[in-house]
Scaffold this active site. Structure first.
Site, PDB file in Angstrom:
ATOM      1  N   ARG A   1       0.850  -1.181   0.000  1.00  0.00           N
ATOM      2  CA  ARG A   1       0.000   0.000   0.000  1.00  0.00           C
ATOM      3  C   ARG A   1       0.893   1.241   0.000  1.00  0.00           C
ATOM      4  O   ARG A   1       1.964   1.251   0.629  1.00  0.00           O
ATOM      5  CB  ARG A   1      -0.915   0.024   1.233  1.00  0.00           C
ATOM      6  CG  ARG A   1      -2.040  -1.003   1.200  1.00  0.00           C
ATOM      7  CD  ARG A   1      -3.055  -0.678   0.116  1.00  0.00           C
ATOM      8  NE  ARG A   1      -4.182  -1.610   0.087  1.00  0.00           N
ATOM      9  CZ  ARG A   1      -4.227  -2.698  -0.663  1.00  0.00           C
ATOM     10  NH1 ARG A   1      -3.177  -3.019  -1.422  1.00  0.00           N
ATOM     11  NH2 ARG A   1      -5.297  -3.479  -0.663  1.00  0.00           N
TER      12      ARG A   1
ATOM     13  N   GLU B   1      -2.818   8.018  -4.422  1.00  0.00           N
ATOM     14  CA  GLU B   1      -3.074   7.101  -5.515  1.00  0.00           C
ATOM     15  C   GLU B   1      -4.477   7.341  -6.053  1.00  0.00           C
ATOM     16  O   GLU B   1      -5.430   7.345  -5.265  1.00  0.00           O
ATOM     17  CB  GLU B   1      -2.930   5.654  -5.043  1.00  0.00           C
ATOM     18  CG  GLU B   1      -3.003   4.628  -6.152  1.00  0.00           C
ATOM     19  CD  GLU B   1      -2.738   3.204  -5.680  1.00  0.00           C
ATOM     20  OE1 GLU B   1      -3.585   2.339  -5.957  1.00  0.00           O
ATOM     21  OE2 GLU B   1      -1.699   2.974  -5.027  1.00  0.00           O
TER      22      GLU B   1
ATOM     23  N   HIS C   1      -0.636   0.312  -9.929  1.00  0.00           N
ATOM     24  CA  HIS C   1      -1.295  -0.681  -9.069  1.00  0.00           C
ATOM     25  C   HIS C   1      -1.823  -1.847  -9.911  1.00  0.00           C
ATOM     26  O   HIS C   1      -3.011  -2.184  -9.875  1.00  0.00           O
ATOM     27  CB  HIS C   1      -2.426  -0.035  -8.261  1.00  0.00           C
ATOM     28  CG  HIS C   1      -2.712  -0.778  -6.977  1.00  0.00           C
ATOM     29  ND1 HIS C   1      -3.252  -0.162  -5.876  1.00  0.00           N
ATOM     30  CD2 HIS C   1      -2.547  -2.069  -6.624  1.00  0.00           C
ATOM     31  CE1 HIS C   1      -3.400  -1.039  -4.891  1.00  0.00           C
ATOM     32  NE2 HIS C   1      -2.972  -2.207  -5.332  1.00  0.00           N
TER      33      HIS C   1
END
Length: 308
Positions: free
Chosen positions: A221, A250, A269
Site C-alpha cells: 500500500r 493514488e 497498481h
C-alpha cells in the site's frame, strides 16, 4: 454433513455473474441478500454501498470481501459476523510483480529503457543478494519461492517472528529488528498489511538506514511509505532507486515529483489486475462456500481487532 449455503452476490456490477457461478460451483445457492446467510461482496470500488446491504440483511452471518486490503471496509467490521477477505488470493501475481521490479531496478532498467544512445554498464546481481521482505503473509511466501533459485540471503520482518512454513534458511525477525534488517539489505520489498503500526514504516529514518545501493520495492500500500521522504531520498542518492506499484496519493497526480525522478519505476497498481484476479477470487469464493457448507474453517479470515 454437507448442506447448500444460501449466498448473495452484491452489488450488481460487471463481474457479478462470474462470482455467482463461483458460489454455485462451491455448492451454494444464489439468493437475494435478505434471504441469504452469506454475502459475497463483488465491487471493490464502491465499499460505501455495503452499508445499506448489511442494514437490509441483518441475518447475514458471513461476509466475503474481495481484496486482501480491507481498509475501506473497516467501519463495517463487527464481531457478530464472520468476515473473510482476499488475503493470500492474489499473492502469486503480486509476488511475480515484485520479482520483476527487483530485476528491473537492480539490473539498471531505469537507465537503459529511456536511453537513446549506448550507455556504460551498471547494475547488481539479484543472485546472492541480501533481500529484506517486510511482511510475512501470502505475498512474502510466494516471493520466497520465486527468490529461491537466486539463492538470496533473505530476511523477513513480521509481527511475530515465527518461522515461515517451508522457508528453510530464511531469517525471520520482529519489528524491533527493523533497523538491522534494512541496514544489511541490497533490496527491500514492502509486502505488509496496512495497519496503524505499519503506516509510514518507510520514512526518512528508515531510508537513511538502507545502503546507498539499495532498491526499495513497494507492492503493498502506498501509505507504507512517506512519499515526501522518498522523493528526498531518491533525489539525494540516499538509496539508488525505488519501484512502486502503489503510491500515496493514488492515483499519483500528473506533475508529482516522483514522475520526474529517473531512478523511480512507477506502475499503476497492476500487481494484480481484474483479468488476473477474477479467476483467483472465484476460486477462493468456491472454496469458502464449500467450507461454509461443511462447517470447515474459511480461508482468509479477518481479525477484526487488528483490521486485516
Amino acid at each position: 454433513m454437507t448442506r447448500q449455503p444460501r449466498v448473495a452476490v452484491e452489488p450488481q456490477c460487471w463481474r457479478r455473474d462470474d462470482l455467482a457461478e463461483a458460489v454455485r460451483a462451491g455448492g451454494g445457492v444464489v439468493v437475494p441478500a435478505p434471504e441469504a446467510e452469506g454475502l459475497i461482496w463483488a465491487d471493490p470500488q464502491n465499499p460505501r454501498l455495503l452499508g445499506p446491504v448489511l442494514e437490509a440483511a441483518p441475518q447475514l452471518r458471513w461476509i466475503q470481501l474481495p481484496y486482501a486490503g480491507i481498509e475501506p471496509y473497516l467501519r463495517f467490521l463487527d464481531d457478530e459476523r464472520l468476515w473473510t477477505c482476499g488475503k493470500g488470493t492474489y499473492a502469486e501475481p503480486v509476488a511475480e510483480m515484485a520479482l520483476g521490479m527487483l530485476l528491473a531496478g537492480m539490473r539498471g532498467f531505469t537507465s537503459y529503457l529511456p536511453a537513446r544512445s549506448w550507455l556504460g554498464p551498471e547494475g547488481r546481481n539479484l543472485r546472492g543478494a541480501a533481500v529484506t521482505v517486510l511482511g510475512g503473509g501470502g505475498i512474502a511466501e510466494e516471493l520466497l519461492k520465486l527468490l529461491a533459485p537466486f539463492e538470496c540471503d533473505v530476511t523477513v520482518l513480521r509481527r511475530h517472528p515465527d518461522p515461515l512454513p517451508g522457508a528453510s534458511g530464511v531469517r525471520v525477525v520482529g519489528p524491533p529488528a527493523l533497523g538491522e534488517a534494512l541496514a544489511g539489505a541490497d533490496a527491500v520489498v514492502v509486502a505488509l498489511a496496512l495497519t496503524a503500526e505499519t503506516r509510514s514504516i518507510i520514512d526518512a529514518e528508515a531510508l537513511a538506514q538502507m545502503p546507498e545501493h539499495c532498491w526499495l520495492v513497494n507492492v503493498a500500500r502506498g501509505e507504507h511509505v512517506v512519499t515526501d521522504d522518498l522523493v528526498d531520498a531518491l533525489g539525494a542518492g540516499t538509496i539508488v532507486g525505488a519501484a512502486l506499484d502503489v503510491t500515496d496519493p493514488e492515483p499519483l497526480p500528473d506533475g508529482h515529483p516522483l514522475w520526474d525522478l529517473p531512478n523511480c519505476i512507477i506502475t499503476p497498481h497492476v500487481g494484480n489486475t481484474p483479468e488476473m484476479g477474477m479467476a483467483l477470487l472465484a476460486r477462493r469464493v468456491s472454496e469458502n462456500v464449500r467450507r461454509y457448507g461443511t462447517g470447515e474453517p474459511l480461508l482468509g479470515p479477518v481479525n477484526t481487532a487488528l483490521g486485516y
